[in-house]
Design a protein around this motif. Structure first.
Motif, PDB file in Angstrom:
ATOM      1  N   VAL A 191       0.455  -0.893   0.057  1.00 38.71           N
ATOM      2  CA  VAL A 191      -0.163   0.226  -0.145  1.00 38.71           C
ATOM      3  C   VAL A 191       0.808   1.051   0.029  1.00 38.71           C
ATOM      4  O   VAL A 191       0.228   2.144  -0.369  1.00 38.71           O
ATOM      5  N   TRP A 192       1.921   0.740   1.070  1.00 36.87           N
ATOM      6  CA  TRP A 192       3.183   1.990   1.078  1.00 36.87           C
ATOM      7  C   TRP A 192       3.645   2.794  -0.446  1.00 36.87           C
ATOM      8  O   TRP A 192       3.476   4.010  -1.021  1.00 36.87           O
ATOM      9  N   VAL A 193       3.952   1.210  -1.490  1.00 36.98           N
ATOM     10  CA  VAL A 193       5.024   1.920  -2.425  1.00 36.98           C
ATOM     11  C   VAL A 193       3.729   1.958  -3.736  1.00 36.98           C
ATOM     12  O   VAL A 193       3.829   3.249  -4.305  1.00 36.98           O
ATOM     13  N   ALA A 194       2.570   1.562  -3.265  1.00 31.26           N
ATOM     14  CA  ALA A 194       1.125   2.447  -4.178  1.00 31.26           C
ATOM     15  C   ALA A 194       1.062   3.805  -3.809  1.00 31.26           C
ATOM     16  O   ALA A 194       1.245   3.957  -5.554  1.00 31.26           O
ATOM     17  N   GLY A 219      -0.685  12.459  -8.669  1.00 31.10           N
ATOM     18  CA  GLY A 219      -1.127  11.868 -10.279  1.00 31.10           C
ATOM     19  C   GLY A 219      -0.661  10.327 -10.244  1.00 31.10           C
ATOM     20  O   GLY A 219       0.657   9.836 -10.243  1.00 31.10           O
ATOM     21  N   LEU A 220      -0.250   9.924 -12.189  1.00 29.38           N
ATOM     22  CA  LEU A 220       0.027   8.987 -13.191  1.00 29.38           C
ATOM     23  C   LEU A 220       1.015   9.802 -13.748  1.00 29.38           C
ATOM     24  O   LEU A 220       1.374   9.359 -14.687  1.00 29.38           O
ATOM     25  N   GLY A 221       1.956  11.153 -12.693  1.00 32.28           N
ATOM     26  CA  GLY A 221       2.975  10.942 -13.646  1.00 32.28           C
ATOM     27  C   GLY A 221       4.427  10.703 -13.214  1.00 32.28           C
ATOM     28  O   GLY A 221       4.996  10.456 -14.488  1.00 32.28           O
ATOM     29  N   ASN A 222       4.390   9.406 -12.986  1.00 29.89           N
ATOM     30  CA  ASN A 222       5.484   9.410 -12.526  1.00 29.89           C
ATOM     31  C   ASN A 222       5.302   7.697 -13.508  1.00 29.89           C
ATOM     32  O   ASN A 222       6.588   7.215 -14.054  1.00 29.89           O
ATOM     33  N   PHE A 223       3.827   7.060 -13.789  1.00 30.36           N
ATOM     34  CA  PHE A 223       3.644   5.855 -14.893  1.00 30.36           C
ATOM     35  C   PHE A 223       3.921   6.252 -15.990  1.00 30.36           C
ATOM     36  O   PHE A 223       4.457   5.803 -17.090  1.00 30.36           O
ATOM     37  N   ALA A 225       6.919   3.652  -9.029  1.00 23.49           N
ATOM     38  CA  ALA A 225       6.119   3.504  -9.785  1.00 23.49           C
ATOM     39  C   ALA A 225       7.186   1.945 -10.222  1.00 23.49           C
ATOM     40  O   ALA A 225       6.317   1.298 -10.801  1.00 23.49           O
ATOM     41  N   LEU A 226       8.353   2.225 -10.430  1.00 25.62           N
ATOM     42  CA  LEU A 226       9.331   0.758 -11.552  1.00 25.62           C
ATOM     43  C   LEU A 226       8.151  -0.665 -10.395  1.00 25.62           C
ATOM     44  O   LEU A 226       8.058  -1.147 -11.311  1.00 25.62           O
ATOM     45  N   ALA A 227       8.121  -0.188  -9.044  1.00 24.51           N
ATOM     46  CA  ALA A 227       8.364  -1.067  -8.460  1.00 24.51           C
ATOM     47  C   ALA A 227       6.912  -1.587  -9.253  1.00 24.51           C
ATOM     48  O   ALA A 227       6.456  -2.920  -9.126  1.00 24.51           O
ATOM     49  N   MET A 228       5.821  -0.637  -8.791  1.00 22.78           N
ATOM     50  CA  MET A 228       4.101  -1.235  -9.253  1.00 22.78           C
ATOM     51  C   MET A 228       4.352  -2.117 -10.802  1.00 22.78           C
ATOM     52  O   MET A 228       3.567  -2.085 -10.964  1.00 22.78           O
ATOM     53  N   VAL A 229       5.049  -1.415 -11.653  1.00 19.34           N
ATOM     54  CA  VAL A 229       5.090  -1.975 -12.906  1.00 19.34           C
ATOM     55  C   VAL A 229       5.941  -3.387 -13.210  1.00 19.34           C
ATOM     56  O   VAL A 229       4.529  -4.126 -13.569  1.00 19.34           O
ATOM     57  N   LEU A 230       6.795  -3.845 -11.819  1.00 15.76           N
ATOM     58  CA  LEU A 230       6.937  -5.030 -11.442  1.00 15.76           C
ATOM     59  C   LEU A 230       5.036  -5.859 -10.893  1.00 15.76           C
ATOM     60  O   LEU A 230       5.340  -7.150 -11.902  1.00 15.76           O
TER      61      LEU A 230
END
Length: 280
Positions: free
Chosen positions: A31-34, A45-49, A252-257
């Motif tokens: 949850v913290w990472v997300a 927002g979704l700027g990192n993605f 953001a990269l971790a959430m991509v994984l």
């Protein structure tokens, strides 16, 4: 009735420590990472993605991670299937030795594994020099994508053997004998009986190997000192601040994984349900 009710509450109380541990060390960090992945420089927002998928550098990291994970998992599971099936046919003492060795080597990773491969297959490695003198290879770069696939495949094989070996218990010897008596060839037995029975175990093992490779960090870092572009290296560099500190981009990269593994798991479950309906 009362004893059954009491037994259920006792089971729930025994499960409570595990549930608490799971919530604190699995759910809360996720949850913290997300949450932090949505915290961009220009606000929430979704700027990192957008930056991740718009950057050729980050797209290359995703591509390399997927390629290395897929090919090492595929090669690892093929060798593991052949090894697991062969172990069923050999003497029990040799089988026990190989299983114990697989259990040991499945934990041989990180810096020791990278060092061992540098000694064997580095530019001046013993095996590299020997193969060059024999004229088998002209040049080999352990620190390339091909070299990393070979390295990853090495630590995928023991894990694949440990996971697949019990699955062959589902194949009964009398099935093969019955198929042979009915005139089925070896290929027909595996096509219509063996592979459908092993499919759930094969797909499940492949997903585990894929996750194992996607998240591998210590081995590739020790081998390339962080100079090869894969997702775990990029996440670690953003957290450690080797170039610049940006934990939100790392999230953001971790959430991509996480998204990649979720996609693989969903496809895996869909294939399992489809194969189950087909076999029925």
């Amino acid at each position: 009735m009362r004893s059954t009710f009491r037994g259920k509450w006792l089971a729930l109380l025994c499960l409570l420590p595990f549930a608490l541990f799971f919530a604190v060390f699995q759910i809360a960090p996720l949850v913290w990472v997300a949450t932090n992945s949505l915290n961009a420089a220009d606000g929430w927002g979704l700027g990192n993605f957008t930056e991740v998928f718009g950057s050729p550098f980050y797209r290359q990291a995703i591509k390399h991670s997927l390629q290395i994970s897929f090919w090492s998992s595929l090669l690892g599971i093929i060798i593991a299937v052949l090894g697991s099936y062969s172990l069923r046919q050999v003497d029990s003492k040799l089988r026990d030795f190989v299983m114990a060795f697989s259990n040991m080597t499945s934990n041989f990773s990180g810096v020791p594994l990278a060092f061992a491969f540098i000694i064997l297959l580095g530019f001046n490695g013993a095996l590299t020099i020997l193969l060059k003198q024999m004229g088998i290879i002209e040049d080999f770069n352990l620190y390339s994508k091909t070299g990393l696939i070979i390295l990853y495949t090495y630590f995928q094989i023991p894990l694949g053997v440990l996971l697949l070996y019990p699955a062959f218990d589902a194949l009964r010897s009398d099935w093969r004998e019955s198929a042979a008596l009915l005139g089925a060839s070896n290929w027909q037995f595996w096509r219509h009986i063996g592979l459908p029975v092993l499919t759930p175990a094969l797909l499940g093992t492949f997903v585990i190997l894929l996750a194992n490779a996607l998240g591998a960090y210590a081995t590739v870092y020790a081998l390339t000192t962080g100079n090869f572009n894969v997702l775990p290296i990029r996440i670690a560099s953003l957290v450690a601040g080797d170039i610049f500190l940006d934990p939100n981009m790392a999230s953001a990269l971790a959430m991509v994984l996480v998204g990649l593994m979720t996609l693989v798991t969903v496809v895996h479950q869909w294939i399992l349900r489809r194969s189950y309906h087909v076999t029925r």
